[in-house]
Scaffold this active site. Structure first.
Site, short mmCIF file in Angstrom:
data_model
loop_
_atom_site.label_atom_id
_atom_site.label_comp_id
_atom_site.label_asym_id
_atom_site.label_seq_id
_atom_site.Cartn_x
_atom_site.Cartn_y
_atom_site.Cartn_z
N SER A 101 44.59 32.05 47.86
CA SER A 101 45.06 30.90 48.61
C SER A 101 43.88 30.08 49.14
CB SER A 101 46.01 31.36 49.72
OG SER A 101 46.74 30.29 50.25
N ASP A 239 55.72 30.69 43.37
CA ASP A 239 54.59 30.47 44.27
C ASP A 239 54.54 29.02 44.75
OD1 ASP A 239 52.02 30.70 45.49
OD2 ASP A 239 51.37 32.09 43.92
N HIS A 266 54.01 33.74 46.74
CA HIS A 266 52.59 33.51 47.02
C HIS A 266 51.81 34.79 47.31
CE1 HIS A 266 49.31 30.83 47.96
NE2 HIS A 266 49.19 31.25 49.20
#
Length: 288
Positions: A101, A239, A266
């Site tokens: 991320s 995601d 995610h």
């Protein structure tokens, strides 16, 4: 062998831990998400230490690291400098990088600073273009119930993104596009104190999908062709780092592979832990 300690970096000290089973392979360093989160949710990746040393560290301001109150510290260039300082302190002359991320944003910025000794980089659920991310989340929001959409828009227009209504509506988004495990693992809900929402707000914004912070213009897509080391892009089918954008980033990166975890949002390192470790482990084992 397990070691932990503190490293002096610009602005304070960061806490790290190292798992080393004695395998004589290039270490991998994990860059957690956020900004202002911690490595806590990614602890399962210590399983990779059966093949190589694994290093975690909490970025400055969160987790077990120091929490300075100077807001001028919260910008990407300082975090890039911090990563270089951690590498230097731990004598990581050669290293693999796994960013997740926001950790991919940091990993990309660091790789583009042209450091020596980076053997490969893994972009796990990447955010390499904040404007593209914002567009993707606009589309994701439209998949939510209409009343949730209205609440989010109303609170953002009125500046009440710290309200209970906004937080509850945001949770609906998270349930769909961040982590689809229901109920969430207890260790995730019990350790929110490890996060630093001030850093998140300054650098990103009030939510995953409302980008107002100093990263809002970050976009390194035009430079991805400069990352020529072996590269792996991964994401979940559901995601917020969408498969479409992740595949696009991979297409711009010369020596890259792309993998989608079909039953994840995610956090595939939690949602599909066994497959995640297999995919990451195999990629690294093919290198050094």
């Amino acid at each position: 062998m397990y070691t932990e300690g503190y490293i002096e970096v610009t602005g304070g000290r960061v806490w790290y831990e190292k798992f080393d089973n004695g395998a004589n392979r290039t270490p991998v360093i994990i860059l957690h998400g956020g900004p202002g989160s911690s490595h806590h949710s990614m602890q399962g990746l210590k399983a990779l230490s059966k093949d190589r040393p694994v290093i975690f560290y909490d970025q400055l301001g969160c987790g077990k690291s120091d929490r300075p109150t100077d807001p001028s510290l919260w910008h990407i260039d300082r975090f890039v400098e911090e990563l270089a300082q951690v590498r230097d302190a731990l004598s990581l002359d050669k290293v693999h990088i796994l960013g997740h991320s926001w950790g991919t944003t940091l990993a990309a910025a660091y790789c583009l600073s042209k450091p020596v000794g980076i053997e490969s980089v893994i972009f796990s659920s990447p955010c390499l273009s904040a404007p593209l991310w914002a567009q993707d989340q606009d589309r994701n929001r439209k998949k939510l119930p209409i009343e949730i959409q209205k609440t989010l828009t109303k609170c953002e227009k009125e500046g009440t993104t710290d309200s209970k209504d906004y937080k509850e509506a945001t949770q609906e988004f998270n349930n769909n596009f961040v982590c689809r495990i229901n109920p969430l693992p207890e260790f995730l809900t019990k350790n929110s104190h490890l996060k630093n929402p001030e850093i998140y707000n300054i650098m990103w914004g009030p939510s995953e999908f409302h980008v107002t912070g100093n990263l809002k213009d970050f976009d390194c897509t035009s430079q991805l062709k400069e990352i020529t080391i072996p590269t792996l892009f991964t994401c979940g089918r559901f995601d917020e780092a969408t498969p479409e954008s992740t595949k696009y980033f991979s297409s711009l990166t010369p020596n890259s592979e792309f993998h989608v975890f079909e039953n994840s949002a995610h956090m595939p390192y939690l949602e599909e832990n066994v497959e995640y470790l297999q995919v990451i482990g195999d990629f690294l084992l093919n290198l050094s």
